[in-house]
Design a protein around this motif. Sequence first.
Motif, PDB file in Angstrom:
ATOM      1  N   ILE A  32     -34.537  89.952  71.971  1.00  0.00           N
ATOM      2  CA  ILE A  32     -35.664  89.725  71.993  1.00  0.00           C
ATOM      3  C   ILE A  32     -36.218  89.749  70.163  1.00  0.00           C
ATOM      4  CG2 ILE A  32     -37.757  91.190  72.500  1.00  0.00           C
ATOM      5  CD1 ILE A  32     -36.712  91.992  75.079  1.00  0.00           C
ATOM      6  N   PHE A  33     -35.931  90.628  69.388  1.00  0.00           N
ATOM      7  CA  PHE A  33     -35.694  91.198  68.391  1.00  0.00           C
ATOM      8  C   PHE A  33     -35.233  90.291  67.417  1.00  0.00           C
ATOM      9  CE2 PHE A  33     -35.052  96.312  68.172  1.00  0.00           C
ATOM     10  CZ  PHE A  33     -36.846  95.826  68.786  1.00  0.00           C
ATOM     11  N   LEU A  39     -39.974  83.534  65.669  1.00  0.00           N
ATOM     12  CA  LEU A  39     -41.155  83.053  65.858  1.00  0.00           C
ATOM     13  C   LEU A  39     -42.260  83.385  64.838  1.00  0.00           C
ATOM     14  CD1 LEU A  39     -42.014  84.876  69.475  1.00  0.00           C
ATOM     15  CD2 LEU A  39     -41.830  82.422  69.184  1.00  0.00           C
ATOM     16  N   PHE A  40     -41.494  84.464  64.230  1.00  0.00           N
ATOM     17  CA  PHE A  40     -42.780  84.775  62.417  1.00  0.00           C
ATOM     18  C   PHE A  40     -41.988  84.303  61.720  1.00  0.00           C
ATOM     19  CE2 PHE A  40     -44.009  89.088  63.814  1.00  0.00           C
ATOM     20  CZ  PHE A  40     -45.697  89.124  63.115  1.00  0.00           C
ATOM     21  N   LEU A  54     -49.216  88.303  53.730  1.00  0.00           N
ATOM     22  CA  LEU A  54     -49.209  89.669  53.918  1.00  0.00           C
ATOM     23  C   LEU A  54     -48.513  89.824  55.291  1.00  0.00           C
ATOM     24  CD1 LEU A  54     -50.547  92.354  53.282  1.00  0.00           C
ATOM     25  CD2 LEU A  54     -52.490  91.042  54.581  1.00  0.00           C
ATOM     26  N   LEU A  55     -48.880  89.206  56.774  1.00  0.00           N
ATOM     27  CA  LEU A  55     -49.011  89.504  57.706  1.00  0.00           C
ATOM     28  C   LEU A  55     -47.225  89.281  58.104  1.00  0.00           C
ATOM     29  CD1 LEU A  55     -49.327  89.932  61.044  1.00  0.00           C
ATOM     30  CD2 LEU A  55     -49.451  86.867  60.935  1.00  0.00           C
ATOM     31  N   ARG A  56     -46.230  88.373  57.829  1.00  0.00           N
ATOM     32  CA  ARG A  56     -45.220  88.682  57.225  1.00  0.00           C
ATOM     33  C   ARG A  56     -43.737  89.553  56.714  1.00  0.00           C
ATOM     34  NH1 ARG A  56     -46.562  83.027  58.229  1.00  0.00           N
ATOM     35  NH2 ARG A  56     -47.071  82.735  55.223  1.00  0.00           N
ATOM     36  N   ALA A  60     -42.003  92.315  58.004  1.00  0.00           N
ATOM     37  CA  ALA A  60     -40.518  92.723  57.474  1.00  0.00           C
ATOM     38  C   ALA A  60     -40.103  94.345  57.612  1.00  0.00           C
ATOM     39  CB  ALA A  60     -40.455  91.935  55.643  1.00  0.00           C
ATOM     40  N   GLU A  61     -41.457  94.922  57.111  1.00  0.00           N
ATOM     41  CA  GLU A  61     -41.395  96.306  57.086  1.00  0.00           C
ATOM     42  C   GLU A  61     -40.676  96.969  58.872  1.00  0.00           C
ATOM     43  OE1 GLU A  61     -44.900  98.366  55.303  1.00  0.00           O
ATOM     44  OE2 GLU A  61     -44.735  97.247  54.077  1.00  0.00           O
TER      45      GLU A  61
END
Length: 115
Positions: A32-33, A39-40, A54-56, A60-61
Motif C-alpha cells: 500500500i505504501f 501515485l505521488f 510543496l505537496l510532494r 516525503a516527510e
Amino acid sequence: MSSRQQNVAINVNAINKLMIEIIDCSNNVKFIFNKINDLFLETRSYYDCSSGNLLRSKYAEFNNNYNVIVKSILSYKNDLANLKKKYAVNMDNLSQQIKKDASKLNAPQNYKERR
C-alpha cells in the motif's frame, strides 16, 4: 516462587500461524505504501508547479516513516519468535529438573525401621 503457581502453556502452531499473518500484514502495508508513493510520483506529470512541489516535499516527510512502520509491524513477529525460544528453554529446564528429581526417587534411601 510464590505460593500461587500458574500453569502456562503456549500453542506453538497458533503462534507460527500468527507470525505468518504478521509477515503478510507487513507485506500488505508495504504494498500500500509503495502504491501511494507511485501515485505521488505521478503527480509530477500533471501537478508541476510550486504547490505540487510543496505537496510532494511534505509527503516525503511522511514517506520516510513508512519503513519504520513496516519494521514495527515485523517486530511483533520477532517478539513471538523470542517467546517461542524462551518457552522451549523453560520447558527444557523443567524437563531436566523433572529427570533430576525422578532420579532422586529411584536412589536407595537409608531406611531404618523404628519400633
